[in-house]
Enzyme design. Structure first.
Site, PDB file in Angstrom:
ATOM      1  N   LYS A 134      -4.574   2.042  17.971  1.00 13.13           N
ATOM      2  CA  LYS A 134      -5.139   2.864  16.897  1.00 13.13           C
ATOM      3  C   LYS A 134      -5.927   3.995  17.529  1.00 13.13           C
ATOM      4  CE  LYS A 134      -5.325   2.645  12.307  1.00 13.13           C
ATOM      5  NZ  LYS A 134      -4.304   2.035  11.439  1.00 13.13           N
TER       6      LYS A 134
HETATM    7  P1  NAD Z   1      -5.117   8.801   2.504  1.00 11.16           P
HETATM    8  O1  NAD Z   1      -5.977   9.681   3.325  1.00 11.16           O
HETATM    9  O2  NAD Z   1      -3.794   9.302   2.087  1.00 11.16           O
HETATM   10  O3  NAD Z   1      -5.901   8.328   1.178  1.00 11.16           O
HETATM   11  C1  NAD Z   1      -7.154   7.739   1.204  1.00 11.16           C
HETATM   12  C2  NAD Z   1      -7.631   7.625  -0.235  1.00 11.16           C
HETATM   13  O4  NAD Z   1      -8.857   6.874  -0.252  1.00 11.16           O
HETATM   14  C3  NAD Z   1      -7.932   8.970  -0.887  1.00 11.16           C
HETATM   15  O5  NAD Z   1      -7.534   8.927  -2.233  1.00 11.16           O
HETATM   16  C4  NAD Z   1      -9.443   9.073  -0.782  1.00 11.16           C
HETATM   17  O6  NAD Z   1      -9.997   9.930  -1.746  1.00 11.16           O
HETATM   18  C5  NAD Z   1      -9.794   7.619  -1.036  1.00 11.16           C
HETATM   19  N1  NAD Z   1     -11.148   7.268  -0.638  1.00 11.16           N
HETATM   20  C6  NAD Z   1     -11.836   7.639   0.448  1.00 11.16           C
HETATM   21  N2  NAD Z   1     -13.072   7.111   0.397  1.00 11.16           N
HETATM   22  C7  NAD Z   1     -13.142   6.386  -0.740  1.00 11.16           C
HETATM   23  C8  NAD Z   1     -14.140   5.605  -1.369  1.00 11.16           C
HETATM   24  N3  NAD Z   1     -15.336   5.460  -0.813  1.00 11.16           N
HETATM   25  N4  NAD Z   1     -13.845   4.985  -2.547  1.00 11.16           N
HETATM   26  C9  NAD Z   1     -12.635   5.137  -3.114  1.00 11.16           C
HETATM   27  N5  NAD Z   1     -11.654   5.853  -2.571  1.00 11.16           N
HETATM   28  C10 NAD Z   1     -11.910   6.480  -1.409  1.00 11.16           C
HETATM   29  O7  NAD Z   1      -5.005   7.450   3.359  1.00 11.16           O
HETATM   30  P2  NAD Z   1      -3.890   6.329   3.232  1.00 11.16           P
HETATM   31  O8  NAD Z   1      -2.858   6.588   4.258  1.00 11.16           O
HETATM   32  O9  NAD Z   1      -3.517   6.136   1.810  1.00 11.16           O
HETATM   33  O10 NAD Z   1      -4.722   5.071   3.743  1.00 11.16           O
HETATM   34  C11 NAD Z   1      -5.529   4.303   2.867  1.00 11.16           C
HETATM   35  C12 NAD Z   1      -5.851   2.984   3.522  1.00 11.16           C
HETATM   36  O11 NAD Z   1      -4.626   2.299   3.809  1.00 11.16           O
HETATM   37  C13 NAD Z   1      -6.583   3.097   4.854  1.00 11.16           C
HETATM   38  O12 NAD Z   1      -7.451   2.004   4.966  1.00 11.16           O
HETATM   39  C14 NAD Z   1      -5.486   2.967   5.879  1.00 11.16           C
HETATM   40  O13 NAD Z   1      -5.952   2.469   7.105  1.00 11.16           O
HETATM   41  C15 NAD Z   1      -4.597   1.965   5.180  1.00 11.16           C
HETATM   42  N6  NAD Z   1      -3.225   1.978   5.630  1.00 11.16           N
HETATM   43  C16 NAD Z   1      -2.488   3.133   5.652  1.00 11.16           C
HETATM   44  C17 NAD Z   1      -1.172   3.087   6.079  1.00 11.16           C
HETATM   45  C18 NAD Z   1      -0.276   4.306   6.058  1.00 11.16           C
HETATM   46  O14 NAD Z   1       0.898   4.165   6.391  1.00 11.16           O
HETATM   47  N7  NAD Z   1      -0.771   5.457   5.664  1.00 11.16           N
HETATM   48  C19 NAD Z   1      -0.614   1.887   6.511  1.00 11.16           C
HETATM   49  C20 NAD Z   1      -1.379   0.730   6.450  1.00 11.16           C
HETATM   50  C21 NAD Z   1      -2.685   0.790   6.010  1.00 11.16           C
END
Ligand code: NAD
Length: 471
Positions: A134
């Site tokens: 990561k």
């Molecule tokens: P992203 O940047 O596309 O979206 C993040 C979202 O979370 C946004 O809508 C943002 O406004 C919101 N957010 C931020 N702070 C917040 C808060 N305090 N309360 C509520 N919402 C809040 O990111 P993503 O890729 O959707 O990732 C989201 C989560 O999923 C992360 O924890 C990431 O590690 C995890 N994840 C992502 C992937 C991937 O393929 N993108 C894979 C596995 C896990």
């Protein structure tokens, strides 16, 4: 020291369930790496043989390497600003490191180490030939221009040099990074390594640049396949069918937004969603098209016409059947676990529930589908992208989805069967653990999370033993 009991005492936090002593005053340790360790420690008594377990557990849990970088970048104001960047390779016993890059003001070494460890366990559980990694840069992507983000990305990738590579460590998108960021990662690496196929050095790339069909929606799609299979195989008997169920989602980015759309297409009512500015609620179900167009216009879901406003964490507590935290870590703690109203929580974010909140939810009969499985669709399709890039192929979306479904279903079955076996043999495990840890309280029955860890850790341990410790 290995024991969870000792670790928790030392950090001054509450007793874990492993200690058998449930706490009076919840004071949780929210450090992510220590939280990952408490989850890991719950699995160790079930990872046999226990002979030599301490040394092997240390080796399996501690990251192989942690790179910390100072990144000077000239921003649009014409001045030099410095940013901290991190890249952790947690484990590569089963294959090269794999894991996202996040841009967020809170990025720090401990979080990146925990997120890298979770990648190791995800890849092992889904049985794809990668280890865990990561990375991240502590910066605020909301106030950076696209040109500034590009310069930060290029400086970060250039500074990492050959610590990244198609057979070494392969990045992907994460919080506040996307396919455009991955295109810059690819281009920077490719400029430094001309004359070879560099496409497999990064996944989550745009389709025109070797990206895979289905990667954008892979995490959400994988989560849906996991849930669908758990339901159809009878592993969640207390839950309603998907059509008509009420779903609340924290986060409306890549994972949260796509999950909302997929569940709605399957007939669920999305009753609440949120983003970094707050949440919205409609008990009969939101009009997602309207929410999306409001977000498009204003940058947020907040104040979508016809919705009731919610605070960040309130979205987690609305009445619903299925709760999906899809934003940040440690969102469900002992401070709010007692107020969760869902019958199942499916983790889309990494580490959204603390181990102590896990205990509260379990005591209340709320099933948690663990991130190691439900948030692993992204890395599975990243693996498909890597395979396509190595073979210079381009698979159809149907092909990608079919393979994703097969992989997720197999991992669900392995996790569920493992849990059933562990429960059947719990007395034997308790006896064996009491022999090596005579002062430890009786082992708690394993949850789905512990079963997922057992499968993953066992696979990494076996691979380590088969390879042998060098020299
Ligand atoms: P992203 O940047 O596309 O979206 C993040 C979202 O979370 C946004 O809508 C943002 O406004 C919101 N957010 C931020 N702070 C917040 C808060 N305090 N309360 C509520 N919402 C809040 O990111 P993503 O890729 O959707 O990732 C989201 C989560 O999923 C992360 O924890 C990431 O590690 C995890 N994840 C992502 C992937 C991937 O393929 N993108 C894979 C596995 C896990």
């Amino acid at each position: 020291m290995f024991s969870a009991t000792v670790m928790i005492r030392r950090t001054g936090t509450l007793w874990s369930r492993l200690t058998g002593n449930l706490m009076q005053t919840p004071i949780e340790d929210l450090d992510l790496f220590r939280m990952a360790r408490r989850q890991f420690d719950r699995a160790i008594p079930f990872v046999h043989p226990l002979k030599g377990w301490r040394g092997m557990a240390e080796m399996l849990f501690e990251p192989e390497r942690t790179i910390k970088l100072t990144l000077p970048v000239v921003l649009d104001d014409g001045f030099v600003h410095t940013f901290q960047g991190y890249r952790v390779l947690h484990d590569n016993v089963r294959g090269p490191g794999k894991g996202g890059i996040r841009f967020h003001p809170d990025v720090n070494e401990s979080d990146v180490k925990a997120l890298a460890a979770w990648m190791t366990w995800k890849c092992a559980l889904t049985d794809i030939p990668f280890g865990g990694a990561k990375g991240g840069v502590a910066c605020d992507p909301k106030i950076l221009s696209a040109a500034e983000k590009q310069r930060i990305t290029r400086r970060f990738i250039a500074a990492l040099g050959d610590d990244l590579g198609p057979h070494t460590d392969i990045p992907a998108p994460d919080l506040y990074t996307d396919s455009q960021t991955m295109a810059w990662v690819y281009d920077t690496y490719s400029m430094m390594h001309p004359g070879q196929n560099n496409l497999p050095v990064v996944t989550g790339k745009p389709l025109d640049l070797g990206g895979s069909e289905g990667r954008e929606t892979a995490t959400a799609q994988g989560l849906f396949y996991v849930f669908e299979h758990l339901l159809s195989s009878g592993a969640l008997p207390s839950l309603p069918d998907i059509p008509g169920s009420r779903v609340a989602i924290q986060g409306f980015g890549n994972v949260g937004g796509n999950t909302a759309r997929i569940f709605q297409r399957a007939g669920a009512h999305i009753v609440a969603v949120s983003d970094s500015r707050g949440g919205i609620h409609v008990p009969d179900g939101l009009d997602l098209t309207q929410v999306e167009s409001h977000k498009e216009k204003t940058g947020s879901v907040v104040a979508t016409p016809g919705t009731t406003p919610l605070g960040h964490r309130e979205v987690l507590e609305v009445p619903c059947d299925i709760l999906i935290p899809a934003a940040l870590e440690t969102q469900i703690t002992t401070a709010n676990a007692a107020r969760i109203k869902a019958s199942v929580v499916i983790e889309a974010a990494n580490g959204p529930i603390t181990p102590e909140a896990d205990d509260v939810l379990s005591d209340r009969g709320i099933t948690v589908v663990p991130d190691l499985l439900s948030a692993s669709g992204g890395v599975v399709v990243s693996y498909f992208e890597w395979v396509q890039n190595l073979a210079n192929e381009h698979w159809t979306e149907t092909d990608v989805h079919d393979r994703l479904r097969t992989t997720m279903v197999r991992a669900v079955d392995t996790m569920v069967t493992t849990r059933a076996t562990l429960l059947d043999e719990l007395d034997d495990y308790r006896e064996a653990w009491a022999e090596v840890q005579p002062d430890a309280p009786p082992l708690a029955p394993p949850t789905l999370r512990t079963a997922a860890y057992v499968v993953a850790v066992q696979r990494c341990r076996r691979a380590t033993e088969q390879r042998g410790i060098w020299p």
